[in-house]
Design an enzyme around this catalytic site. Structure first.
Site, short mmCIF file in Angstrom:
data_model
loop_
_atom_site.label_atom_id
_atom_site.label_comp_id
_atom_site.label_asym_id
_atom_site.label_seq_id
_atom_site.Cartn_x
_atom_site.Cartn_y
_atom_site.Cartn_z
N TYR A 127 29.07 -30.50 53.99
CA TYR A 127 29.37 -29.07 53.87
C TYR A 127 28.64 -28.26 54.95
CZ TYR A 127 31.75 -29.89 49.48
OH TYR A 127 32.64 -30.31 48.53
N LYS A 155 22.14 -29.95 45.63
CA LYS A 155 22.16 -31.39 45.87
C LYS A 155 21.48 -31.74 47.19
CE LYS A 155 23.75 -33.92 43.35
NZ LYS A 155 23.21 -34.51 42.10
#
Length: 334
Positions: A127, A155
């Site tokens: 991402y 995360k």
């Protein structure tokens, strides 16, 4: 005594990890936040006997973690804090994820555990990057400063904290991470992973059009198998492993597989894809879609070549997994 501690054994991935360990002959201890859930966990995992111990420990506090790790050779840290609402700010999700990970690692280090395998995510890899034509690999890290959603940020920073811990005060503790793409597969009960919600909504007609993005998918049983390989193989220490089955799929391709494999049972599965511009507009006003805003129109492809080459891991065909996921969901009591 137990050979392996699995955090979050009542969860979707955690439950399948416990089942894989029991099948392989290990004695397992697993944590739950609420001790009252022990009968439900034992029923879900089909293990009434002494090879499974269920203990209380919450990632939000220190209590119980030293006892949970005591005597274990390995730890699979699968549990992750969850919210029942949209976070008001990033720290509401990030802080519990980082602090919970460090609690587990400190307990493991204090107990003399040999290796921890941490369940991270593709959200810590793929991402915040510009568009690219090559698949993401374990060398990639998500850019947390690129305006990504709180879940992916949590995360990423939790995994970063884990690697920093074993490189510092946790010296001597081995660490490996498993970074799955979207996890599908048969459900063990009515509480299943959010990644299955897309399939469920296609089947029940509550998703009238599919969204325009592509991501990788992987079977939960293969994710569990990769955890065991990362736990036992000497070559896995100090490594990250992406878990994905082949190339990514657009949501329209997932819908097509459901219609082809399930026939009339997939009558409500959408046949149209929402235009990117319309999806982006909806994401600006729909809180549930806001986390997907950065994905729209994009293809987040990744590769599991490292796990396949270094550990001999192999994922089953994702078409079979999608079919079994749907059949499992359809079989749940209404």
């Amino acid at each position: 005594m137990a050979d392996v501690l699995v955090t979050g054994g009542s969860g979707y991935i955690g439950g399948w990890c416990v089942l894989a360990l029991l099948e392989a002959g290990w004695t397992v201890r697993t944590t739950v936040r609420d001790p009252a859930r022990e009968p439900q966990v034992r029923t879900m995992l089909r293990e009434p006997g002494t090879r499974l111990q269920v203990v209380r420990a919450d990632l939000g506090g220190d209590a119980g973690w030293a006892e949970a790790a005591a005597g274990c050779r390995h730890v699979l840290h699968v549990a992750s804090p969850t919210l029942t609402h949209q976070p008001r700010n990033d720290d509401e999700m990030v802080r519990p994820a980082v602090d919970g990970t460090l609690r587990v690692l400190r307990a493991a280090h204090g107990a003399g555990v040999q290796r921890v395998v941490m369940t991270s995510a593709i959200g810590a890899v793929a991402y915040g990057h510009p568009d690219r034509d090559t698949p993401f690999t374990e060398r990639d890290w998500t850019d947390v400063d690129a305006g990504i959603a709180p879940y992916q940020k949590s995360k990423t920073l939790a995994e970063r904290a884990a690697w920093e811990f074993v490189g510092g005060e946790g010296s001597g503790l081995e660490l490996a991470t498993v970074n799955p793409t979207a996890v599908l597969g048969p459900v063990l009960g009515p509480d299943y992973s959010p990644s299955l919600n897309g399939i469920a909504r296609m089947l029940d007609g509550s998703m009238p059009t599919v969204l325009p993005f592509a991501t990788g998918y992987v079977d939960v049983r293969d994710v569990a198998a990769l955890h065991l390989l990362a736990m036992t193989e000497p070559a896995a220490a100090g490594e990250r492993f992406i878990a994905t089955a082949g190339h990514s799929l657009w949501q329209r391709e997932v819908a097509a597989i459901l219609r082809e494999r399930l026939g009339e049972r997939a009558a409500k599965v959408p046949t149209r894809e929402m235009p990117v511009w319309a999806a982006q507009g909806l994401a600006r006003v729909n809180p549930e879609m806001r986390a997907l805003r950065k994905l729209l129109g994009r293809n987040l492809d990744a590769t599991s070549a490292k796990a396949e080459t270094l550990l001999g891991w192999k994922a089953r065909p994702i078409e079979d997994t999608i079919t079994e996921t749907a059949e499992s969901l359809l079989a749940l009591p209404k």
